[in-house]
Write a protein that holds these residues in place. Structure first.
Motif, mmCIF file in Angstrom:
data_model
loop_
_atom_site.group_PDB
_atom_site.id
_atom_site.type_symbol
_atom_site.label_atom_id
_atom_site.label_comp_id
_atom_site.label_asym_id
_atom_site.label_seq_id
_atom_site.Cartn_x
_atom_site.Cartn_y
_atom_site.Cartn_z
ATOM 1 N N VAL A 83 0.562 -0.930 0.135
ATOM 2 C CA VAL A 83 -0.087 0.433 -0.123
ATOM 3 C C VAL A 83 0.683 1.732 0.447
ATOM 4 O O VAL A 83 1.526 1.041 0.764
ATOM 5 C CB VAL A 83 -0.649 0.296 1.104
ATOM 6 C CG1 VAL A 83 -1.311 1.406 1.467
ATOM 7 C CG2 VAL A 83 -1.771 -1.563 1.402
ATOM 8 N N ILE A 102 0.779 5.026 0.340
ATOM 9 C CA ILE A 102 0.378 6.844 0.541
ATOM 10 C C ILE A 102 1.274 7.768 0.574
ATOM 11 O O ILE A 102 1.862 7.785 0.956
ATOM 12 C CB ILE A 102 -0.772 6.701 2.192
ATOM 13 C CG1 ILE A 102 -1.361 5.365 2.547
ATOM 14 C CG2 ILE A 102 -0.953 8.191 2.973
ATOM 15 C CD1 ILE A 102 -1.536 5.584 4.013
ATOM 16 N N GLU A 155 0.755 12.512 -6.647
ATOM 17 C CA GLU A 155 0.860 10.740 -7.821
ATOM 18 C C GLU A 155 1.060 10.544 -8.651
ATOM 19 O O GLU A 155 1.127 9.280 -9.432
ATOM 20 C CB GLU A 155 -0.723 11.477 -8.174
ATOM 21 C CG GLU A 155 -1.285 12.091 -9.825
ATOM 22 C CD GLU A 155 -1.922 12.707 -10.129
ATOM 23 O OE1 GLU A 155 -2.600 11.156 -10.224
ATOM 24 O OE2 GLU A 155 -2.460 13.486 -10.259
ATOM 25 N N PHE A 160 4.509 4.726 -6.179
ATOM 26 C CA PHE A 160 2.776 4.158 -6.825
ATOM 27 C C PHE A 160 3.226 2.613 -7.784
ATOM 28 O O PHE A 160 2.257 1.899 -8.663
ATOM 29 C CB PHE A 160 2.072 4.582 -7.702
ATOM 30 C CG PHE A 160 0.860 5.595 -6.303
ATOM 31 C CD1 PHE A 160 0.765 5.490 -5.378
ATOM 32 C CD2 PHE A 160 1.882 7.502 -6.200
ATOM 33 C CE1 PHE A 160 -0.141 6.456 -4.553
ATOM 34 C CE2 PHE A 160 0.691 7.789 -5.474
ATOM 35 C CZ PHE A 160 0.002 7.218 -3.973
ATOM 36 N N ALA A 180 3.288 -0.296 -6.400
ATOM 37 C CA ALA A 180 1.847 -1.013 -5.135
ATOM 38 C C ALA A 180 0.538 -1.480 -5.628
ATOM 39 O O ALA A 180 -0.112 -1.171 -7.003
ATOM 40 C CB ALA A 180 1.456 0.705 -4.756
ATOM 41 N N TYR A 203 -1.850 -0.996 -3.695
ATOM 42 C CA TYR A 203 -3.434 -0.174 -3.685
ATOM 43 C C TYR A 203 -2.693 1.028 -3.444
ATOM 44 O O TYR A 203 -1.522 1.393 -2.704
ATOM 45 C CB TYR A 203 -4.365 -0.341 -1.985
ATOM 46 C CG TYR A 203 -4.873 -2.155 -2.618
ATOM 47 C CD1 TYR A 203 -5.647 -2.467 -3.551
ATOM 48 C CD2 TYR A 203 -4.572 -2.935 -1.544
ATOM 49 C CE1 TYR A 203 -6.138 -3.692 -3.418
ATOM 50 C CE2 TYR A 203 -5.061 -4.119 -1.737
ATOM 51 C CZ TYR A 203 -5.496 -4.833 -2.845
ATOM 52 O OH TYR A 203 -6.272 -6.013 -2.923
ATOM 53 N N GLY A 204 -2.672 2.704 -4.647
ATOM 54 C CA GLY A 204 -2.168 3.491 -4.460
ATOM 55 C C GLY A 204 -3.525 4.215 -3.167
ATOM 56 O O GLY A 204 -4.693 4.191 -3.839
ATOM 57 N N LEU A 205 -2.905 5.092 -2.572
ATOM 58 C CA LEU A 205 -3.852 6.605 -2.221
ATOM 59 C C LEU A 205 -3.126 7.499 -1.947
ATOM 60 O O LEU A 205 -2.203 7.898 -1.444
ATOM 61 C CB LEU A 205 -4.212 5.540 -0.610
ATOM 62 C CG LEU A 205 -5.499 6.811 0.220
ATOM 63 C CD1 LEU A 205 -6.669 7.457 -0.711
ATOM 64 C CD2 LEU A 205 -5.901 6.494 1.637
ATOM 65 N N VAL A 206 -4.377 8.738 -2.887
ATOM 66 C CA VAL A 206 -3.662 9.466 -3.035
ATOM 67 C C VAL A 206 -3.606 10.872 -2.304
ATOM 68 O O VAL A 206 -4.865 10.826 -2.286
ATOM 69 C CB VAL A 206 -3.042 10.488 -4.458
ATOM 70 C CG1 VAL A 206 -2.829 11.683 -4.956
ATOM 71 C CG2 VAL A 206 -3.122 9.281 -5.381
ATOM 72 N N ILE A 211 -4.538 11.253 6.088
ATOM 73 C CA ILE A 211 -5.339 9.887 5.802
ATOM 74 C C ILE A 211 -4.777 9.347 7.229
ATOM 75 O O ILE A 211 -5.999 8.252 7.303
ATOM 76 C CB ILE A 211 -4.348 9.226 4.062
ATOM 77 C CG1 ILE A 211 -4.753 9.690 3.415
ATOM 78 C CG2 ILE A 211 -4.998 8.287 4.363
ATOM 79 C CD1 ILE A 211 -4.674 10.043 2.263
#
Ligand SMILES: Cc1cc2nc3c(=O)[nH]c(=O)nc-3n(C[C@H](O)[C@H](O)[C@H](O)COP(=O)(O)OP(=O)(O)OC[C@H]3O[C@@H](n4cnc5c(N)ncnc54)[C@H](O)[C@@H]3O)c2cc1C
Ligand SMILES: Nc1ncnc2c1ncn2[C@@H]1O[C@H](COP(=O)(O)O)[C@@H](O)[C@H]1O
Lengths: 249, 308
Positions: free
Chosen positions: B275, B277, B281, B286, B289, B291-294, B300
């Motif tokens: 993951v 974070i 972006e 990423f 990853a 799961y990427g969370l921008v 977050i």
């Protein structure tokens, strides 16, 4: 006292390597080369010890083809006094490098040998320890601090659980970790001056060391590529995916 | 001939790495001997005797081995190792410290950091920070090998090997232990944890690592860091993950405020799920990853903690 610093020519740390299609190795044609970063830290540490009046002479040595004279010149520009190039077209393993360096140690009789802890190409992390064993010297590996007083050197080492400090009787071998110091940039006048500093060249074959390793490289492949996944919109979606899709939480 | 495996411990406990180290050894041959060198380390020897597949545990219990000084351990392993076909240790700072001395004294090569055993003489290891994978074959009479334990599976603790004391004291007068500053933590060890959450330069300071702690508590995770975070003094050196730090391969790796330099990826890209974070972006992390969370980590992380 005299300090010996072995430096290696290696791929620049910013470059991502490509594996050759015939699996014989890594394609280094036209790639940017540099002093292995850990060796640069070793040179810097030696120069600082001279600036403090503890060291009197710094000798750098590099083993490899003609091109590694470039890295010796860089080390001279950073403040080393004299260079030694041990020339060979063969690509040598750590044990062979350590045996050649042992001969240099016998001839030069340095009080301290500072090496990098690891080459960033072979990722071996062996040469310093092997050299110390061959010369019967104590070692302080993965150093983040080096303090000399009298005939002793105190080395703070970065270990898996934190830090460990050992005291070694000189002569000794030290290998550098990343946080030992931050190397300076060579100034233009120093780069010019380095061109006139002495650089001896000797053939590796003349050292009476068996240069062939018993380890054969069968093939070099690219690692399995990781597929980039998805972007999630928010924390709720992330947690849901981790629970239901990946099932890791 | 048998295989000698060097046991990693702190004189009281067997480290989790050993279970995986023994797994690597079983792929090279069938007769395994473990060596426990330390001081007042009998408990470790008893624990080591339970590792499946091991026939004998040698115990060198001597003050000379208390701090695992490379000079002393190197001499000991060299002397014992002459009778073995392979000598193995984990690629930890202990193994990396003394094993090359053993190899040099035995006049053989060392094969560092193997991730796979093809046969008794052929091994696979990453080079160039894991951007290339080399297969090498050794014709040396004794194979001296360090093992990247994250690449192997733990063996069962179902065995009952013979424990045998060895009286060989290898003291040296040139090096001495002065002291250690070991990080104390209630959390699982980085290299053994099922979940790792790491912070980078984006964390801004050491205090902000508290934001990771709450999450780590809920997930039973270890906390790691990028080199930039360690260099900046946010956290101690033993938390560094990467080419030149620790190599981890947990089931879940969460990278927070880490850009994804190749040297960092080298230490975590074999994790099962990753993951990332990051507020940028375009950050390279990423690309690998799952799961990427921008977004802004400061927003977050508290949300994530609350939703676990
Ligand atoms: C010889 C050598 C060995 C090395 N070995 C290692 C090693 O073992 N391990 C290692 O990690 N590195 C290593 N490095 C260093 C490596 O090249 C990188 O410099 C380092 O990994 C960068 O760390 P970072 O990602 O934390 O910092 P940066 O590259 O500065 O990235 C910080 C990231 O945080 C993000 N960010 C900032 N603020 C926020 C916010 N509020 N919210 C969300 N995201 C935010 C940014 O977008 C950025 O992507 C080595 C380098 C060399 C030369
Ligand atoms: N060809 C070489 N010439 C000079 N020094 C070297 C060479 N190869 C390795 N070294 C030294 O040994 C250190 C560790 O290398 P390695 O054991 O290959 O990871 C390097 O940082 C150098 O200081």
């Amino acid at each position: 006292m005299k300090i010996l610093v072995p430096v290696k020519r290696a791929i620049d740390y910013n470059v991502k390597v490509r594996v050759k299609s015939d699996q014989s190795g890594v394609d280094l044609a036209n790639t940017k080369m540099a002093i292995n970063p850990f060796c640069e830290i070793a040179v810097e540490e030696a120069v600082r010890l001279r600036e403090q009046g503890i060291a009197s002479e710094i000798v750098v040595v590099s083993i490899g083809d003609k091109a590694c004279q470039e890295q010796i010149r860089t080390a001279l520009a950073l403040g080393a006094d004299r260079g030694l190039h041990i020339e060979t077209e063969q690509s040598l393993e750590s044990l062979q490098i350590a045996k050649l360096l042992q001969k240099v140690v016998e001839a030069e009789q340095p009080q301290l040998v500072i090496l990098g802890k690891q080459s960033i190409d072979s990722d071996n992390n062996q040469t310093g320890q092997m050299l110390a064993a061959l010369c019967g010297l104590p070692q302080g590996t993965f150093a983040s601090k080096v303090e000399i007083s009298g005939d002793k050197v105190k080395v703070t080492r970065e270990v898996d659980g934190g830090l460990q400090t050992v005291s070694l009787t000189l002569p000794a071998v030290v290998t550098t970790d990343l946080r030992l110091n931050e190397p300076r940039y060579a100034s233009l006048p120093n780069i010019m001056k380095a061109k006139r500093k002495p650089l001896d060249v000797k053939a590796a074959a003349d050292f009476g060391v068996e240069l062939t390793s018993k380890v054969k490289l069968l093939k070099v492949e690219a690692p399995a590529q990781r597929q980039g996944g998805v972007k999630v919109a928010d924390v709720a979606e992330l947690v849901a995916k981790l629970k239901n899709e990946a099932k890791v939480i | 001939m048998a295989i000698l495996v060097y046991v990693e411990h702190d004189n009281a406990h067997l480290k989790a790495e050993n279970l995986k180290l023994v797994d690597a050894a079983t792929k090279m041959g069938s007769e395994l001997h473990l060596l426990v060198a330390g001081y007042q380390c009998q408990d470790v020897a008893q624990q080591a005797a339970t590792l499946a597949g091991v026939s004998k545990v040698l115990v060198a219990d001597d003050a000379a081995y208390e701090h695992q000084l490379a000079e002393n351990i190197g001499e000991l392993v060299t002397e014992l190792g002459r009778d073995y076909s392979h000598i193995l240790a984990a690629a930890t700072t202990t193994g990396k410290n003394f094993m090359p001395r053993v190899a040099a004294l035995l006049d053989v090569a060392q094969i560092s950091d193997i991730i796979k055993v093809e046969s008794a003489d052929t091994f696979v290891r990453p080079i160039y920070a894991g951007n290339a994978i080399a297969t090498v074959q050794s014709e040396d009479a004794i194979k001296v090998i360090t093992v990247r334990t994250s690449a192997f599976d733990a063996v069962e603790q179902s065995g009952s090997a013979v424990v045998e004391a060895i009286s060989l004291s290898k003291e040296n007068s040139l090096s001495a232990f002065v002291g250690a500053e070991l990080t104390k933590s209630e959390r699982p060890e980085l290299t053994a944890a099922r979940v790792v959450i790491s912070g980078g330069r984006g964390m801004q300071n050491g205090d902000n690592f508290k934001l990771l702690e709450g999450i780590a508590d809920k997930l039973g995770a270890a906390i790691g860091a990028s080199r930039a975070a360690v260099d900046a003094g946010f956290v101690p050196n033993d938390m560094q993950v990467g080419q030149t730090g620790k190599i981890v391969a947990p089931e879940l790796y969460i990278a927070v405020g880490i850009s994804g330099a190749i040297q960092h990826l080298a230490g975590m890209k074999d994790s099962k799920f990753i993951v990332a974070i990051n507020k940028d972006e375009e950050a390279p992390i990423f690309q690998i990853a799952d799961y990427g969370l921008v977004g802004d980590l400061f927003q977050i992380l508290p949300e994530l903690e609350a939703s676990l």
